[in-house]
Design an enzyme around this catalytic site. Structure first.
Site, PDB file in Angstrom:
ATOM      1  N   LEU A   1       0.839  -1.201   0.000  1.00  0.00           N
ATOM      2  CA  LEU A   1       0.000   0.000   0.000  1.00  0.00           C
ATOM      3  C   LEU A   1       0.875   1.252   0.000  1.00  0.00           C
ATOM      4  O   LEU A   1       1.912   1.288   0.662  1.00  0.00           O
ATOM      5  CB  LEU A   1      -0.927   0.007   1.213  1.00  0.00           C
ATOM      6  CG  LEU A   1      -1.883  -1.183   1.337  1.00  0.00           C
ATOM      7  CD1 LEU A   1      -2.746  -1.033   2.579  1.00  0.00           C
ATOM      8  CD2 LEU A   1      -2.755  -1.328   0.099  1.00  0.00           C
TER       9      LEU A   1
ATOM     10  N   GLY B   1       3.064  -8.991   6.062  1.00  0.00           N
ATOM     11  CA  GLY B   1       3.353  -8.205   7.257  1.00  0.00           C
ATOM     12  C   GLY B   1       3.119  -6.741   6.968  1.00  0.00           C
ATOM     13  O   GLY B   1       3.236  -6.306   5.815  1.00  0.00           O
ATOM     14  N   GLY B   2       2.777  -5.965   7.993  1.00  0.00           N
ATOM     15  CA  GLY B   2       2.536  -4.540   7.784  1.00  0.00           C
ATOM     16  C   GLY B   2       1.440  -4.316   6.761  1.00  0.00           C
ATOM     17  O   GLY B   2       0.326  -4.822   6.894  1.00  0.00           O
ATOM     18  N   ASP B   3       1.761  -3.551   5.710  1.00  0.00           N
ATOM     19  CA  ASP B   3       0.782  -3.278   4.653  1.00  0.00           C
ATOM     20  C   ASP B   3       1.163  -4.000   3.362  1.00  0.00           C
ATOM     21  O   ASP B   3       0.834  -3.548   2.273  1.00  0.00           O
ATOM     22  CB  ASP B   3       0.684  -1.768   4.407  1.00  0.00           C
ATOM     23  CG  ASP B   3       2.020  -1.161   3.997  1.00  0.00           C
ATOM     24  OD1 ASP B   3       3.057  -1.801   4.231  1.00  0.00           O
ATOM     25  OD2 ASP B   3       2.028  -0.046   3.445  1.00  0.00           O
ATOM     26  N   GLU B   4       1.822  -5.140   3.494  1.00  0.00           N
ATOM     27  CA  GLU B   4       2.277  -5.902   2.336  1.00  0.00           C
ATOM     28  C   GLU B   4       1.433  -7.169   2.161  1.00  0.00           C
ATOM     29  O   GLU B   4       1.213  -7.922   3.115  1.00  0.00           O
ATOM     30  CB  GLU B   4       3.750  -6.298   2.494  1.00  0.00           C
ATOM     31  CG  GLU B   4       4.694  -5.102   2.552  1.00  0.00           C
ATOM     32  CD  GLU B   4       6.123  -5.508   2.820  1.00  0.00           C
ATOM     33  OE1 GLU B   4       7.020  -4.670   2.596  1.00  0.00           O
ATOM     34  OE2 GLU B   4       6.348  -6.652   3.274  1.00  0.00           O
TER      35      GLU B   4
END
Length: 242
Positions: free
Chosen positions: A104, A144-147
């Protein structure tokens, strides 16, 4: 079971039974033979325990080990396992596998300005949208995160991966309402294809990630296929930073 009772006089193990209402459930059963002085079996004593809760807890633990806690999507570990299987299958059949790495754009700004609960709600909504844009045979996972990572097994044409990537970008571009916040998000997609861009899972993930990095630097909200020149550019950038 009966053979074990006849030869050894005891048996224990798991099996399925039914409750009074007819619903099935797993049970742990222990059976022992009771013999008379001549050694003939006169009775059988059975003790059983309903292990439904234990089985449910084991299933939850297995799920948590392989899925992302926030979105419920497969995590990187499960994704890499499925990718390895897809590559092995494609190698035997002479097929292709597509791998998309989606990140993102400027997601950190949303977390910093609206708070992490809003960011988490956004990720859950986007996970649903992305899932709805894929085939049942495809796998969407959160790295993970926005991945997010998308596995496309049985790819007929490398161009199909680009079409899927653009479809995913269109799905996340629609506004998302989270409480009082109306959020607009874009993404950057990197694409790697087996066997053209790598012959193992680790290489494909790395090359898709590299292509995503170049998509961001090319202006965001777009798809980029991996090319060997990208690795050359990355090597030069790392050398310069060092």
């Amino acid at each position: 079971c009966l053979q074990a009772l006849a030869s050894g006089g005891a048996w224990k193990g798991e099996l399925w039974s039914r409750r009074c209402d007819g619903s099935p459930y797993p049970q742990w059963l222990s059976m022992s033979a009771v013999r008379d002085p001549e050694g003939r079996t006169t009775h059988t004593v059975a003790i059983f325990t309903d292990i439904s809760e234990r089985k449910a807890a084991e299933a939850r633990i297995r799920h948590l080990a392989q899925h992302d806690f926030l979105t419920g999507l497969p995590n990187r570990r499960l994704l890499e396992d499925r990718l390895q299987q897809a590559v092995a299958f494609a190698a035997r059949r002479g097929g292709r596998v597509g791998l998309l790495f989606l990140d993102l754009d400027r997601f950190k700004i949303i977390n910093d300005t609206c708070g992490h609960p809003v960011g988490d709600a956004l990720l859950r909504e986007l996970a649903c949208r992305l899932t709805g844009a894929l085939r049942e045979s495809d796998t969407l996972g959160r790295s993970g995160g926005d991945e997010f990572i998308v596995l496309l097994p049985g790819l007929d044409d490398p161009a199909d991966a680009g079409r899927v990537g653009r479809k995913l970008l269109a799905a996340i571009c629609e506004p998302v309402q989270v409480g009082e916040h109306e959020l607009y998000v874009t993404g950057s997609v990197g694409i790697a294809v087996y066997p053209e861009d790598g012959h193992d899972a680790e290489t494909l993930v790395r090359h898709a990630d590299t292509a995503m990095f170049h998509a961001k630097h090319a202006g965001r909200n777009q798809c980029q296929y991996f090319t060997p020149a990208m690795n050359t550019a990355n090597d030069a950038r790392i050398w310069l930073e060092n």
